[in-house]
Design an enzyme around this catalytic site. Structure first.
Site, PDB file in Angstrom:
ATOM      1  N   TYR A  65      15.119  31.728   3.382  1.00 21.61           N
ATOM      2  CA  TYR A  65      14.522  32.244   3.597  1.00 21.61           C
ATOM      3  C   TYR A  65      14.214  32.686   5.137  1.00 21.61           C
ATOM      4  O   TYR A  65      14.380  32.212   5.483  1.00 21.61           O
ATOM      5  CB  TYR A  65      13.422  31.591   3.098  1.00 21.61           C
ATOM      6  CG  TYR A  65      12.348  31.710   1.837  1.00 21.61           C
ATOM      7  CD1 TYR A  65      12.221  32.937   0.884  1.00 21.61           C
ATOM      8  CD2 TYR A  65      12.755  30.184   1.422  1.00 21.61           C
ATOM      9  CE1 TYR A  65      12.023  32.739  -0.600  1.00 21.61           C
ATOM     10  CE2 TYR A  65      12.393  30.315  -0.108  1.00 21.61           C
ATOM     11  CZ  TYR A  65      12.348  31.735  -0.991  1.00 21.61           C
ATOM     12  OH  TYR A  65      11.661  31.565  -2.450  1.00 21.61           O
ATOM     13  N   ARG A  67      -9.960   0.995  16.194  1.00 18.18           N
ATOM     14  CA  ARG A  67      -9.672   1.733  14.138  1.00 18.18           C
ATOM     15  C   ARG A  67     -11.060   1.742  13.191  1.00 18.18           C
ATOM     16  O   ARG A  67     -11.633   1.702  13.785  1.00 18.18           O
ATOM     17  CB  ARG A  67      -8.324   1.713  13.719  1.00 18.18           C
ATOM     18  CG  ARG A  67      -8.325   2.963  12.632  1.00 18.18           C
ATOM     19  CD  ARG A  67      -6.234   2.625  12.039  1.00 18.18           C
ATOM     20  NE  ARG A  67      -5.961   1.263  11.683  1.00 18.18           N
ATOM     21  CZ  ARG A  67      -5.255   0.941  11.515  1.00 18.18           C
ATOM     22  NH1 ARG A  67      -4.139   1.814  11.700  1.00 18.18           N
ATOM     23  NH2 ARG A  67      -4.244  -0.127  11.002  1.00 18.18           N
ATOM     24  N   LYS A 116       1.029  -0.883   0.031  1.00 14.28           N
ATOM     25  CA  LYS A 116      -0.181   0.053   0.253  1.00 14.28           C
ATOM     26  C   LYS A 116       0.575   1.318  -0.255  1.00 14.28           C
ATOM     27  O   LYS A 116       2.210   0.994   0.195  1.00 14.28           O
ATOM     28  CB  LYS A 116      -0.844   0.319   1.343  1.00 14.28           C
ATOM     29  CG  LYS A 116       0.120  -0.155   2.268  1.00 14.28           C
ATOM     30  CD  LYS A 116      -1.329   0.319   3.990  1.00 14.28           C
ATOM     31  CE  LYS A 116      -0.086   0.126   5.299  1.00 14.28           C
ATOM     32  NZ  LYS A 116      -1.359   0.342   6.175  1.00 14.28           N
ATOM     33  N   MET A 135      10.918  24.513  -0.774  1.00 14.53           N
ATOM     34  CA  MET A 135      10.408  24.017  -1.933  1.00 14.53           C
ATOM     35  C   MET A 135      11.087  22.843  -2.606  1.00 14.53           C
ATOM     36  O   MET A 135      10.776  21.740  -2.405  1.00 14.53           O
ATOM     37  CB  MET A 135       9.448  24.279  -2.741  1.00 14.53           C
ATOM     38  CG  MET A 135       8.677  23.864  -3.867  1.00 14.53           C
ATOM     39  SD  MET A 135       7.101  24.916  -4.329  1.00 14.53           S
ATOM     40  CE  MET A 135       6.772  25.724  -3.496  1.00 14.53           C
TER      41      MET A 135
END
Length: 837
Positions: free
Chosen positions: A731, A603, A505, A780
């Site tokens: 930054y 869950r 998964k 980023m």
């Protein structure tokens, strides 16, 4: 060379009825690698997890009619098949290979067949491949494919010898006492090479002395033994080795960096930027200098070993100097990379011969599933076979794998192009790589798997670079061999009857679902599990036929679920009723499902008070059949929760008993995850679920096992600048430079999965052998690191974010999270590269 099956029965002292005549050319030990069934002999071997006898039906159905067995089985249903009964199938395989080796003591010219046998703790495969590079112009060489150096690999390697060969090069690896004495009669080396004697692979030996004694057994009848003088003295000291190994003359050929009495003394070693100069003094009072295009210590040692071999086969100093300068890096693994137009390219162009071609074709078929396949192949040089016979064999190999397209490059392939017209659906030939580039464009390749297999002189790396999908230089490298190692490590701790469900998964924890699933299917795991239906559909499209459990389903996906033969997890009455009504409408009965129980995770899953009602509905309605019942352990890795873990397991078994009493049939029970395999071995039940452990993350922190990191996230340095004390980086001016510094910008940012939490010195990366702290905020697409104290750092250098040198667990700790989050956070824009060693 072939052997009549009756002769083989005599050689291996087998019994049984031989119903049909057969000539055997190929030996099989793996049911997945059948290419020429009518001429193959299958040995039903045993391993910790597998019994080859259980695959006989599958092998028979694929056309094999000759078998060696050591168990009593009913052969009456196998029409026109030969079964040879022996005491031990592995010994029979080794006996047959040793007999085959004995047929080649003499060459047609009356000389003996020289064979180089290589063993040692490290460097065996590199030395073997370099010797091939150095000697193949003078000899027709047969050698071990890749790292075929085990009790099974050595016999399969030696079986390749034929009358055309004038030199053999085989490596031998051992893991415990008693193994080398079985390999020596198979290899029978005339020249012995001991690369090193160290602590690698020590697990099967009580001491280094015991290991040394075992390794020396390979050389007991050799004419000459090549090794480092320090290693020889260590061996003598440890073992009291007999005089055969140390009696002088040419019975041994030693080298040293420190002892001038060695036969080849490296008196000076000068490392330059991209090459190393080694000054030698010889035992016959001569001196010369070689230059090799490597600077690492291991390559230098391996190169000196190769020089010793060249001396023993009477190469001149001039020839040695010329050939050592041309050594090429040995690519130890095949790479599977994303290519243009939704293609994948497998680059295995570091060598090109029949044996390695066969292995690469098997890997191509394993990875391609139902997709179209293309082979780009160069001329095969110095094979020792007549050209026409060689390319007939190549055509036969391609035809047996149902290759869709062959692109042949080279004058020989062009000459024999007619041989391939019936073997391959589509063929095209070019005289050179330049002709190929002049006439082909990338748009001709779409939705296919492409194998590159070329001799070095054709420089197929140009085709590889041309086909590769161009993205930025940040990649996630997935080592498929490490995943196989980790799978086998877990399997070795399981009871033989315990099945394995592999969790693929979340894009296989960021590693790529289809690619990993193909690998796991090839290595015969029992089940796969995905989170959502669309993940399962993608696996089916990729040719995955294993049963797949889907952990989260909804009504909108019921049709696709059934159409793709996916097995849902049923965890509530709402899901049960919805799926039941769908199956009724479709007229479907006994559809396979998996029942989830809540034993403490709170869950998903049926609670204890719901179990009896749920089981009754299943029994009465008959629309579903239970394949498995399972639950989740909350904290199997945590010693402080061991009491609760055992409580969960006992509670789970009680609920399973209730279900089974109502259903009145058996089903698979599973509760163990990766950590529980080692910490709670009594909870294996019928199946265990492997997740992140497959990728080398040991959440159990067990000292019993050695998992290998399977994922390496790496990038490169884009720019280096000098920044003066007092200035800031990044930054918001968060990175304050406290002294004159060298700052590198690397090509990775939080959009790639490099968390902002790692900025401002909290996290580090691995550059040129050292950990380097970040400086400033993570951007980023980029991040900055302080490389002030890293010597020789330059733009373009590789930076490891996590992998072999910096664990994903450590990165997770810096982020205050878990390894799962780090791996699944790697962005899809980061290119995945798959390698197999």
């Amino acid at each position: 060379m072939s052997y009549p099956i009756k002769n083989i029965a005599t050689i291996i002292q087998g019994t049984g009825s031989l119903l049909v005549d057969a000539d055997i050319e190929y030996l099989l030990t793996d049911s997945r690698k059948i290419t020429f069934p009518s001429a193959s002999l299958f040995f039903a071997l045993h391993s910790n997890r597998r019994n080859g006898h259980s695959f006989i039906q599958e092998v028979y159905e694929r056309g094999v009619r000759n078998f060696v067995i050591d168990e009593n089985i009913d052969t009456s249903n196998f029409i026109h098949a030969n079964f040879i009964q022996v005491k031990d199938t592995l010994i029979a395989l080794q006996t047959l290979a040793a007999h085959h080796r004995n047929q080649f003591h003499q060459l047609p010219n009356g000389n003996y067949l020289p064979v180089i046998g290589i063993t040692g703790s490290n460097g065996k495969t590199i030395v073997k491949e370099w010797l091939y590079q150095l000697l193949h112009n003078n000899y027709t060489i047969v050698r071990s494919p890749r790292s075929y150096n085990s009790q099974i690999g050595v016999p399969l390697s030696v079986w390749q010898i034929n009358s055309q060969h004038t030199l053999g090069i085989f490596e031998a690896g051992i893991s415990t006492i008693g193994e080398m004495e079985k390999l020596e009669p198979i290899i029978q080396p005339t020249i012995g090479v001991l690369t090193s004697l160290g602590n690698a692979h020590n697990e099967g030996f009580a001491s280094l002395r015991e290991k040394a004694i075992e390794k020396l057994k390979l050389f007991q009848y050799s004419d000459v033994i090549i090794c480092q003088k320090d290693s020889l003295e260590k061996v003598v000291q440890l073992t009291g080795a007999d005089k055969h190994l140390i009696k002088g003359g040419f019975d041994y050929f030693t080298w040293s960096k420190t002892d001038s009495t060695a036969k080849l003394f490296a008196s000076s070693i000068v490392k330059n930027t991209n090459q190393t100069d080694i000054h030698f003094t010889t035992y016959y009072n001569s001196s010369y200098i070689i230059t090799i295009p490597f600077t690492d210590d291991a390559s230098i040692d391996n190169a000196i070993t190769c020089c010793c071999v060249l001396h023993t086969v009477d190469f001149s100093e001039e020839d040695i100097i010329q050939r050592m300068a041309l050594l090429q890096p040995v690519e130890m693994r095949m790479q599977l990379k994303k290519a243009v137009n939704n293609c994948y390219v497998i680059n295995d162009s570091y060598s090109n011969d029949i044996s390695s071609l066969s292995i690469a074709l098997d890997y191509l078929k394993q990875q391609s599933g139902n997709n179209s396949t293309t082979v780009i192949l160069s001329d095969i040089l110095q094979s020792g076979l007549a050209e026409e016979n060689l390319y007939k064999q190549v055509a036969k190999e391609l035809k047996q794998r149902n290759i869709h397209q062959l692109i042949g490059i080279g004058e020989q392939l062009n000459k024999y192009s007619a041989l391939f017209n019936k073997a391959v659906q589509q063929t095209v030939f070019y005289n050179s790589v330049e002709d190929f580039f002049a006439q082909v464009n990338t748009h001709q390749f779409k939705d296919e798997f492409i194998l590159l297999k070329g001799a070095r002189r054709f420089a197929f790396e140009r085709i590889n670079d041309w086909l590769e999908y161009k993205v930025h230089q940040t990649v996630l490298e997935i080592n498929l061999s490490a995943i196989v190692h980790n799978l086998k490590t877990y399997q070795n701790h399981l009871q033989k009857e315990t099945k394995v469900m592999a969790m693929v998964k979340a894009f296989s924890y960021g590693s790529g679902s289809a690619e990993i699933a193909r690998l796991l299917q090839f290595h015969k795991v029992d089940y796969l599990a995905v989170a959502y239906i669309d993940e399962g559909i993608e696996l089916r499209k990729a040719g995955i036929s294993l049963p797949i459990m889907v952990m989260n389903i909804d009504e909108a996906g019921f049709h696709a679920l059934v159409e793709n033969n996916l097995e849902p997890e049923i965890y509530s009455f709402n899901i049960y009723q919805s799926f039941h009504q769908y199956l009724l409408q479709q007229g479907i009965s006994k559809f396979p499902v998996h029942i989830k129980l809540n034993t403490g995770m709170n869950r998903l899953g049926f609670d204890a008070f719901e179990v009896e009602n749920m089981a009754t509905l299943l029994q009465q309605n008959n629309t579903m059949v239970v394949q498995s019942v399972f639950s989740h352990l909350t904290s199997s890795e945590d010693v402080t929760d061991d009491v609760f873990t055992l409580h969960q397991a006992n509670f789970f078994l009680q609920l399973c008993s209730t279900i089974q009493n109502i259903l009145r049939y058996n089903f698979i029970k599973h509760i163990s995850n990766s950590a529980a395999v080692f910490r709670h071995s009594s909870l294996q039940m019928n199946m265990i679920r492997l997740g992140i452990g497959l990728y080398g993350v040991d959440s159990s922190n067990s000292q019993q096992i050695q998992l290998q990191p399977a994922a390496t996230l790496k990038t490169t340095i884009a720019q280096i600048r000098n920044v003066q004390k007092g200035n800031t980086v990044g930054y918001n001016r968060k990175g304050i430079v406290e002294k004159d510094s060298k700052i590198a910008t690397i090509r990775i940012g939080y959009a790639d999965g490099f968390s902002r939490k790692l900025g401002n010195g909290i996290g580090s990366v691995f550059v040129n052998g050292q950990l380097v702290k970040t400086i400033g905020n993570i951007c980023m697409d980029m991040a900055m690191i302080d490389v002030t104290d890293i010597p020789d750092v330059k733009e373009g250098d590789v930076v490891e974010i996590f992998g072999n040198h910096l664990s994903v667990q450590q990165v997770a700790a810096w982020c205050g999270t878990i390894s799962y989050e780090i791996m699944t956070s790697v962005s899809q824009r980061v290119k995945r590269i798959y390698v197999e060693e």
